[in-house]
Motif scaffolding. Sequence first.
Motif, mmCIF file in Angstrom:
data_model
loop_
_atom_site.group_PDB
_atom_site.id
_atom_site.type_symbol
_atom_site.label_atom_id
_atom_site.label_comp_id
_atom_site.label_asym_id
_atom_site.label_seq_id
_atom_site.Cartn_x
_atom_site.Cartn_y
_atom_site.Cartn_z
ATOM 1 N N ALA A 181 24.771 35.855 51.712
ATOM 2 C CA ALA A 181 24.405 36.964 51.092
ATOM 3 C C ALA A 181 22.762 37.314 51.588
ATOM 4 C CB ALA A 181 24.503 37.019 49.692
ATOM 5 N N THR A 230 18.416 46.645 56.061
ATOM 6 C CA THR A 230 18.663 47.774 55.023
ATOM 7 C C THR A 230 17.411 48.121 54.250
ATOM 8 O OG1 THR A 230 20.637 46.411 54.329
ATOM 9 C CG2 THR A 230 19.721 48.172 52.793
ATOM 10 N N HIS A 235 19.478 46.314 43.962
ATOM 11 C CA HIS A 235 18.413 45.606 44.816
ATOM 12 C C HIS A 235 17.241 46.543 44.628
ATOM 13 C CE1 HIS A 235 16.457 43.649 48.175
ATOM 14 N NE2 HIS A 235 17.320 42.584 47.951
ATOM 15 N N ALA A 239 24.570 46.837 51.971
ATOM 16 C CA ALA A 239 24.071 45.318 52.666
ATOM 17 C C ALA A 239 24.972 44.329 52.184
ATOM 18 C CB ALA A 239 22.701 45.362 51.981
ATOM 19 N N GLN A 240 25.502 44.265 51.264
ATOM 20 C CA GLN A 240 26.492 43.094 50.704
ATOM 21 C C GLN A 240 27.929 43.510 50.999
ATOM 22 O OE1 GLN A 240 25.448 40.226 50.514
ATOM 23 N NE2 GLN A 240 23.322 40.730 49.970
ATOM 24 N N SER A 281 22.494 45.783 56.710
ATOM 25 C CA SER A 281 21.695 44.882 57.650
ATOM 26 C C SER A 281 22.733 44.152 58.693
ATOM 27 C CB SER A 281 21.139 43.797 56.717
ATOM 28 O OG SER A 281 20.097 44.359 55.792
ATOM 29 N N LYS A 296 22.958 40.353 58.252
ATOM 30 C CA LYS A 296 23.812 39.923 57.050
ATOM 31 C C LYS A 296 25.361 40.093 57.496
ATOM 32 C CE LYS A 296 20.871 41.523 53.267
ATOM 33 N NZ LYS A 296 20.292 40.262 52.767
#
Length: 414
Positions: A40, A106, A135, A222-223, A243, A246
Amino acid sequence: MRTPLTGPVPAAGLREWQRPLREQFPIVTGHPGLAYLDSAATAQKPKAVLDAVQAYLTGCNANAGRGTYTWANRTTALIEEARERVKAFLGDPAPGRSTVWFTSGTTEGLRTVARDWLVRELSDGDEIAVPFADHEANHLPWLEARDLLAERGVRITVHPVPYQQDSHDYDLEALAALAASAGERLRFVAVTHVHHVYGADMNVHRVREAVGPDVPICLDAAQSVGHLPVDLGALDVDFAVFSGHKAMALPGTGVVWARGLRGGPFRPGGWQGTPNTAGIVSLRAALDWLDAAGTARIEEWTVGLGVRLTDGLSRLDAYEVLGCGLSLTADSTVQRRQGLVTFRHRAIGANDLGFILASHGLLVRADGLCQARAGESDASVRVSLHVHNTPEEIDRLLGVLSDLADDRPGVGRR
Ligand SMILES: Cc1ncc(COP(=O)(O)O)c(C=O)c1O
């Protein structure tokens, strides 16, 4: 909507396809004593991505859009092809109209949407809603936009996106009520696809219904990108930011996808220097690799490993798992946990735990997870999984955690 997962995945049943994929990560096979459990933060890169970068840098490295020779033209074409690849990967619902903008990640992507789009869009009295328990990259830029506007005499109201009391999901009824009371003044909503601390799938496919057809929605993906299928058509958002690093591309890569439907056009301004050409080449290769590997399979595998870990932790009194109410189903009323598990030891600090685990070759993220609900993420350890991880790595981790559970007075196995 995505296919529901039916329950704990018998991890052994998926070995046949997983093993050859694991073998494609040189950093993983080159360090047999280490288990990388921090995807992550940034993902490891498969050989195909490293090869694509090597081929580019040794075959036609040049600047983009600035030359009359083959290498420069090829570099320009590679960047345009990468934009199209991103669109295809995300199931772009507006391919003729949408924009793909490359960033370093991100954080820069969300800041670009804030500074170069939101600030231009908003007028005095407008309102926006942002997710303060997500986040910090998905709330600080919006506050920065508010302050920039205030300097120009434009006052906007920033509402928190409401969360449910006893889960980590957004409270969509409260969000709908907020949208109804703000009416046309609500001009923007920011949300997150998968929470970086709880691993929770935030059910963002229901946000459009809550805020109505006209409000632009910005998704922090992002995740999720690289970990599960992401279908922007189904999510009906206006911006999706992720990102690349990632998602198995090189560090320093990221994307803003803008639909170009609600609000003015997304035209990031300012002088642009040389783009991260090798990073963009790597992103395209990474998306090819992920599509071939299958993001649905990756999701199933990592969710299964996460279940193995949470099951093991649930037998050890010494540990508290954050977001333990999360489920495995994709039912829209129940929140699903992705392959990302955050926990803490009731007596050992997160940093110490991180060091101890590292000394056993278990590479996890410890401490300070860039914001969640107040105080929750500060003293915790996060394990985040990817396709190269194995059940044996989880069992090794549980073995060390179990030994540490016995270590302290008053804590132990259940
Ligand atoms: C949900 C979420 N948003 C944003 C970010 C920031 O990403 P980057 O550091 O690549 O800018 C992260 C990084 O962990 C994240 O997990």
